[in-house]
Design an enzyme around this catalytic site. Structure first.
Site, short mmCIF file in Angstrom:
data_model
loop_
_atom_site.label_atom_id
_atom_site.label_comp_id
_atom_site.label_asym_id
_atom_site.label_seq_id
_atom_site.Cartn_x
_atom_site.Cartn_y
_atom_site.Cartn_z
N SER A 141 52.17 -62.00 -33.16
CA SER A 141 51.46 -63.06 -33.87
C SER A 141 50.33 -63.60 -33.01
O SER A 141 50.32 -63.45 -31.78
CB SER A 141 52.38 -64.21 -34.33
OG SER A 141 52.38 -65.28 -33.42
N TYR A 154 58.02 -72.08 -28.49
CA TYR A 154 57.48 -70.93 -29.22
C TYR A 154 56.27 -70.36 -28.49
O TYR A 154 56.16 -69.15 -28.29
CB TYR A 154 57.10 -71.38 -30.63
CG TYR A 154 56.44 -70.32 -31.49
CD1 TYR A 154 57.22 -69.44 -32.24
CD2 TYR A 154 55.07 -70.21 -31.56
CE1 TYR A 154 56.62 -68.48 -33.05
CE2 TYR A 154 54.46 -69.26 -32.36
CZ TYR A 154 55.24 -68.39 -33.10
OH TYR A 154 54.64 -67.43 -33.89
#
Length: 322
Positions: A141, A154
């Protein structure tokens, strides 16, 4: 690589991009091995994929557990006689002020999003080296380049994952047919944000533009057939990468400002661990409910506007400093 009868292992296949990928590969007559914590959802995916012509093996798997990942690789090899493509895809998200989010949550996010991918690579590489070929796909991502305020765990995992993958590519140069491929999609219309651990007290939604996870699934198929080191899915992915490379301080401040403004106005919601520690029984489809209608080109006018705003702000800041 032609995909007919090839053995494809996909983690996080119970929902979101992993589920979309399983369906895309199934249409090519592959032999699928799908792993996730939610066995019931995996069985639903299996039924769909078999209807499309694939052979499917379900292996309940917690990617943060190295033993589970070794068992996943062994099951694929024992059942189908080898592994051609391994897709590291499973991930979790937790949002909240860093100091108000329990450290156990940050730890589990890192264990799943970073160590889970390392566990996958560690489990499959012996098979790839023994057969002297294989494709390892890491769905990283754009979070591997762009920090996410209020998602510090994250971000730590995704930045670390990009570094791990780059190091692995250098290490595997002596194995020219063992290829590591990284995907950097922009924000996706998946149920992932509904599954997130949420310590903000506010309802979450992804920032637009939000892309169809089928585009990521199609990119996985293309990379499996024609491996390459890095693939960016969605125009905004490259825009954000270069924006942060050119104006890192500005981009970080802007993302923090946008998040604070959103959270100030968002609807209140109860705090939740989401699926950080355990699977959930809702939102197990490929898609969420956040996508924009229209084809990808519809987004371009918004991307151009964002690029112009960013360049103008960067120019103003640089002039002020001089």
């Amino acid at each position: 690589m032609e995909l007919l009868n090839k053995v494809i292992v996909i983690t996080g296949a119970s929902s979101g991009a992993g589920r979309a990928a399983a369906l895309e590969f199934a249409q090519r007559g592959t032999k699928l091995v799908i792993g996730a914590r939610n066995e019931s959802a995996l069985n639903d995916v299996k039924e769909e994929c078999e209807g499309l012509g694939a052979e499917v093996l379900v292996v309940p798997t917690d990617t943060s557990n190295a033993t589970d990942m070794t068992a996943l690789a062994n099951a694929a090899n024992d059942t189908f006689g080898g592994i051609d493509v391994w897709i590291n895809n499973a991930g979790v998200l937790a949002a909240g002020d860093f100091d108000k989010t329990p450290m156990a949550v940050h730890e589990q996010v890192v264990k799943t999003n970073l160590l889970g991918y390392m566990n996958g690579a560690h489990a499959v590489l012996p098979f790839f080296k023994a057969q002297q070929y294989g494709v390892l796909i890491n769905n990283i991502s754009i979070g591997g380049f762009l920090p996410v305020p209020y998602g510090a765990g994250y971000t730590a995992a995704k930045f670390g994952l990009r570094g791990f993958s780059e190091a692995l590519k250098g290490e595997l140069t002596q194995w020219p047919d063992v290829i590591v491929c990284d995907l950097f999609p922009a924000f996706l219309d998946t149920p992932g944000i509904e599954h997130a651990g949420n310590y903000t007290g506010k309802a979450l939604k992804p920032a637009p533009p939000v892309y169809d996870p089928v585009r990521v699934a199609q990119a996985m198929v293309e990379v499996a057939r024609h491996p390459k080191s890095n693939t960016y899915v969605g125009s905004v992915s490259l825009l954000l990468k270069f924006g942060h490379a050119l104006f890192p301080e500005l981009m970080t401040k802007i993302t923090g400002l946008v998040m604070r403004r959103y959270l100030k106005n968002a609807d209140p919601i109860a705090l939740t661990d989401g699926n950080v520690f355990n699977t959930v029984d809702y939102g197990m489809s490929s898609h969420g409910r956040f996508g924009w209608p229209g084809k990808p080109k519809v987004h371009r006018k918004y991307l151009l506007s964002a690029a112009l705003i960013g360049l103008t702000a960067g120019y103003i800041i640089s002039k002020q400093r001089n």
